[in-house]
Design a protein around this motif. Sequence first.
Motif, PDB file in Angstrom:
ATOM      1  N   GLN A   1     -41.440 -22.076  83.244  1.00 60.45           N
ATOM      2  CA  GLN A   1     -41.424 -21.959  81.785  1.00 60.45           C
ATOM      3  C   GLN A   1     -41.353 -20.500  81.357  1.00 60.45           C
ATOM      4  O   GLN A   1     -40.620 -20.147  80.430  1.00 60.45           O
ATOM      5  CB  GLN A   1     -42.675 -22.604  81.167  1.00 60.45           C
ATOM      6  N   GLN A   2     -42.088 -19.632  82.032  1.00 64.65           N
ATOM      7  CA  GLN A   2     -42.068 -18.216  81.703  1.00 64.65           C
ATOM      8  C   GLN A   2     -40.698 -17.612  81.989  1.00 64.65           C
ATOM      9  O   GLN A   2     -40.204 -16.791  81.219  1.00 64.65           O
ATOM     10  CB  GLN A   2     -43.154 -17.467  82.473  1.00 64.65           C
TER      11      GLN A   2
ATOM     12  N   ALA B   1     -38.157 -16.025  79.251  1.00 65.81           N
ATOM     13  CA  ALA B   1     -37.643 -14.666  79.394  1.00 65.81           C
ATOM     14  C   ALA B   1     -36.122 -14.643  79.262  1.00 65.81           C
ATOM     15  O   ALA B   1     -35.557 -13.710  78.694  1.00 65.81           O
ATOM     16  CB  ALA B   1     -38.064 -14.076  80.733  1.00 65.81           C
ATOM     17  N   VAL B   2     -35.445 -15.669  79.759  1.00 63.76           N
ATOM     18  CA  VAL B   2     -33.984 -15.757  79.649  1.00 63.76           C
ATOM     19  C   VAL B   2     -33.603 -16.040  78.193  1.00 63.76           C
ATOM     20  O   VAL B   2     -32.654 -15.448  77.666  1.00 63.76           O
ATOM     21  CB  VAL B   2     -33.424 -16.857  80.590  1.00 63.76           C
TER      22      VAL B   2
ATOM     23  N   GLN C   1     -34.180  -7.393  72.215  1.00 65.10           N
ATOM     24  CA  GLN C   1     -33.425  -8.002  71.108  1.00 65.10           C
ATOM     25  C   GLN C   1     -34.352  -8.126  69.916  1.00 65.10           C
ATOM     26  O   GLN C   1     -35.494  -8.531  70.054  1.00 65.10           O
ATOM     27  CB  GLN C   1     -32.889  -9.373  71.501  1.00 65.10           C
ATOM     28  N   ALA C   2     -33.822  -7.804  68.776  1.00 67.47           N
ATOM     29  CA  ALA C   2     -34.628  -7.876  67.560  1.00 67.47           C
ATOM     30  C   ALA C   2     -34.425  -9.187  66.862  1.00 67.47           C
ATOM     31  O   ALA C   2     -33.475  -9.860  66.973  1.00 67.47           O
ATOM     32  CB  ALA C   2     -34.284  -6.738  66.622  1.00 67.47           C
TER      33      ALA C   2
END
Length: 175
Positions: free
Chosen positions: A162-163, A167-168, A174-175
Motif C-alpha cells: 500500500q505504501q 508513493a507511485v 508534485q504540487a
Amino acid sequence: MADEGNIISTLNLDQPGGQAVNGEDTTPAIGFISQYVKDLSVENPNAPDSLQWAEAPEMAIDFNIAARPIAPDVHEVELKIKANSKTSLGVAYIVELAFCGLIAMRNIPEDQAHPFLFAEAPRLLFPFARRIIADAVRDAGFPPLMLEPIDFNGLYFAQLQQQAEAAVANPMGQA
C-alpha cells in the motif's frame, strides 16, 4: 547450558558472516530478552447491569505495532490491542493492553530487522497478549474473549505494498 532469554552465538570462521573482524563477532543474532505488560486497562462501566444483558454484543478489535530502539542492539516491540464490546444498551467492557518484548539484535541488516520487528516479533508476542486479554475479560465477569490468530506477516507485506502504491500515485515534488 544457557539461561533462558540470553543470546547464545558461536563464532564459526568457516561460515559466511561469522568471520571475526579485529576479534569482533559479526555473526547475526536475534533473541528475546524479556516480555512484559506495559499497560493494561479493563473497564466495566455498566456493571452489574451489563452482566445481565442478553443481547449479543458487537465487538471491535483494534491493534497497533510499534518498535523503538532502547540501546544500540536492543529494541522494544509494543503490541497494542483494544477490545470494545457494546450492545444497544451500552458498553459492556473495554480492554486495552500494551504488551511488549525487548529484543536483542546484532549484525542484522535493516532490510531484515524491520520485518522482524514489525511482523515476526508481534507474531511471537501475540499468544501471550491473547491470553492476557482473555483473562482480563473473564475477570471482568464475561466469557473469555479468544482472539483469532493474526497474520502479521501478511499484514506487514500488504502495508508495504500500500505504501509503495501510494508513493507511485503521489510522487514527491508534485504540487
